[in-house]
Write an enzyme that holds these catalytic residues in place. Structure first.
Site, PDB file in Angstrom:
ATOM      1  N   TYR A  36       5.204   6.678   8.413  1.00  8.08           N
ATOM      2  CA  TYR A  36       5.300   5.232   8.250  1.00  8.08           C
ATOM      3  C   TYR A  36       6.769   4.836   8.335  1.00  8.08           C
ATOM      4  O   TYR A  36       7.654   5.664   8.155  1.00  8.08           O
ATOM      5  CB  TYR A  36       4.649   4.772   6.950  1.00  8.08           C
ATOM      6  N   SER A 232      10.315   1.252  -3.698  1.00  6.03           N
ATOM      7  CA  SER A 232       9.752   2.564  -3.424  1.00  6.03           C
ATOM      8  C   SER A 232       8.272   2.406  -3.140  1.00  6.03           C
ATOM      9  O   SER A 232       7.713   1.329  -3.292  1.00  6.03           O
ATOM     10  CB  SER A 232       9.948   3.480  -4.629  1.00  6.03           C
ATOM     11  N   LYS A 233       7.663   3.506  -2.720  1.00 11.64           N
ATOM     12  CA  LYS A 233       6.263   3.472  -2.344  1.00 11.64           C
ATOM     13  C   LYS A 233       5.383   2.933  -3.455  1.00 11.64           C
ATOM     14  O   LYS A 233       4.399   2.267  -3.216  1.00 11.64           O
ATOM     15  CB  LYS A 233       5.797   4.888  -2.011  1.00 11.64           C
ATOM     16  N   ARG A 234       5.768   3.274  -4.668  1.00 15.69           N
ATOM     17  CA  ARG A 234       4.925   2.893  -5.786  1.00 15.69           C
ATOM     18  C   ARG A 234       4.893   1.381  -6.005  1.00 15.69           C
ATOM     19  O   ARG A 234       3.908   0.823  -6.403  1.00 15.69           O
ATOM     20  CB  ARG A 234       5.407   3.580  -7.068  1.00 15.69           C
ATOM     21  N   GLN A 235       6.035   0.750  -5.765  1.00 13.06           N
ATOM     22  CA  GLN A 235       6.118  -0.694  -6.045  1.00 13.06           C
ATOM     23  C   GLN A 235       6.269  -1.468  -4.757  1.00 13.06           C
ATOM     24  O   GLN A 235       6.971  -1.053  -3.860  1.00 13.06           O
ATOM     25  CB  GLN A 235       7.344  -0.970  -6.900  1.00 13.06           C
TER      26      GLN A 235
END
Ligand code: GLU
Length: 464
Positions: A36, A232-235
């Protein structure tokens, strides 16, 4: 006291940068194909692209694909496709025939990195240990990195450790491959994330050891979420693909990137790429982490949507739905003249392209009869409602009525007051019955665009 004694670490024996200021600008973005495209890397790619364009330079896409473990098939194609979508045009890279300094994929240069690492061993600047090759940090003057955003950044050699340049499996490290590539591709400016600032001391040493001249650097602050945590990916949404899917316009995203760390001299928030290129300088760039505020991006996207004329917006929407929703696409594109009028009304309320269909599908074959309860909120007495409905049908069926919003407005207002209804009762009821929705563009415009047959048909079919 003279200057040199005040700042000895800077003014004594600094490493000299001698890339001539007038040599053509060559910059690169070096994504790793991991599946991605991170929106933070895209923002950095955009500044590389802008800087090259501003200086009539060359923007290069290099693929950092030596990390085979993380390699995802097809990921390289995803990078190109999304950069193309955004309009980041590159002049050199693996996809561009005739690019002068191939290869542009690190995986195709493994032998070259090996050869260069061994050259450093032969010169006594690197050594073998445990099957790997290490670069040796020699004692000497501090290393000064000239950074276009941060000024001179000084690294003391005693804080640096010898570092691996070739791993025991024969693959180069990022630290080393990037240096060989900077030289091979004649990079003049490295514009990248500040997470690489500490690597830069190694890069300056290795590039110099390889006989090259360190480029200029610009280490850009990383994007933050609204709570200031690292994007980041989490947020939040970190994948560029998400923005495309959501119906964000490339122009809006690029304009938004240009507000990350930089301000227009007249404090404008909405401007064109050409205007950005005219005014941009790294000297005015703030090193404080910019906040990537999705609500602001949506707002900006809405502004860019309204800057388009109706036909342009119609074309943009049809290509979007052609890719994302076949049913919507077929209905929108079946009658372009009609859809252009719908778009003219709808655009005031759009923030993204994706908003269009759910907000406006009642202009097509997706009308949903409103619930009895929703209508009863405005006219609760069925008898009154039926009488009013019949009167509206009689009025609208009259062949002498011009089907035009001002006429509809005047006549329906007369009817409303003669029935003793409030405007809210009369027009919310009509809006609900005709569109199935309580929020639509202005009612009389909506009736005009929907047309007499559709409007009458829906009213006639409605039974309380
Ligand atoms: N592949 C590296 C990254 O994406 C490149 C960093 C650099 O620009 O040197 O972090």
């Amino acid at each position: 006291m003279p200057w040199p004694n005040l700042f000895p670490q800077i003014y004594f024996g600094r490493m000299v940068y001698n890339i001539p200021m007038n040599s053509p600008v060559r910059v690169r973005i070096a994504p790793s194909p991991t599946g991605y495209v991170h929106v933070g890397n895209t923002y950095i790619a955009y500044y590389n692209y802008i800087f090259a364009k501003q200086h009539n330079g060359t923007f290069i896409v290099r693929i950092d694909d030596t990390d085979q473990a993380r390699h995802v098939a097809d990921a390289e194609r995803v990078i190109y496709r999304l950069f193309e979508w955004l309009g980041l045009v590159w002049q050199e890279g693996a996809t561009i025939d005739g690019s002068p300094y191939p290869p542009y994929r690190q995986s195709e240069k493994i032998d070259r990195y090996k050869e260069k690492a061994n050259e450093l061993v032969d010169k006594g600047l690197a050594y073998h240990l445990d099957g790997a090759i290490y670069f040796k940090i020699q004692p000497g003057d501090p290393i000064v990195v000239h950074d276009l955003i941060r000024g001179e950044v000084v690294f003391e050699r005693k804080n640096l450790k010898d570092f691996v340049i070739l791993k025991s499996n024969g693959f180069p490290t990022y630290q080393f491959a990037t240096c060989v590539d900077e030289i091979d591709h004649k990079i003049t400016h490295v514009i990248r994330g500040e997470d690489h600032l500490s690597n830069t001391a190694f890069h300056v040493l290795a590039i110099t050891a390889l006989g090259g001249t360190p480029p200029m650097y610009a280490h850009m602050p990383l994007l933050r979420n609204t709570d200031e945590s690292k994007l980041s990916k989490r947020q939040g949404h970190v994948s560029l693909q998400w923005y495309k899917d959501e119906g964000i316009l490339p122009d809006a995203l690029k304009n938004f990137f240009s507000l990350m760390g930089w301000s227009h001299p007249e404090q404008k928030e909405v401007f064109s790429e050409d205007e950005f290129i005219t005014h941009f300088t790294f000297e005015k760039f703030r090193s404080r982490a910019p906040i990537f505020d999705l609500d602001k991006l949506r707002w900006l996207n809405g502004v860019k949507i309204r800057e388009m004329d109706n036909e342009q917006l119609f074309n943009t929407l049809s290509s979007y739905y052609q890719e994302y929703d076949q049913n919507a696409y077929q209905q929108i594109s079946a009658n372009p003249q009609y859809s252009i009028r719908v778009v003219g009304l709808a655009k005031e309320r759009l923030q993204t392209l994706k908003d269009f269909w759910p907000q406006n599908k009642y202009f097509y074959n997706e009308y949903q009869v409103p619930t009895k309860e929703s209508v009863a909120k405005f006219i609760s007495d069925d008898a009154v409602l039926l009488q009013y409905r019949d009167a509206v049908i009689a009025l609208l069926s009259d062949a002498s009525l011009a089907w035009e919003k001002d006429e509809l407005d005047a006549k329906l207002h007369q009817l409303q007051s003669s029935y003793g209804l409030t405007p809210k009762q009369a027009f919310m009821t009509l809006r609900l019955i005709v569109t199935g929705e309580s929020a639509t563009p202005p009612l009389f415009d909506t009736l005009e665009v929907l047309g007499k047959d559709t409007v009458l048909g829906r009213i006639q079919a409605y039974l309380p």
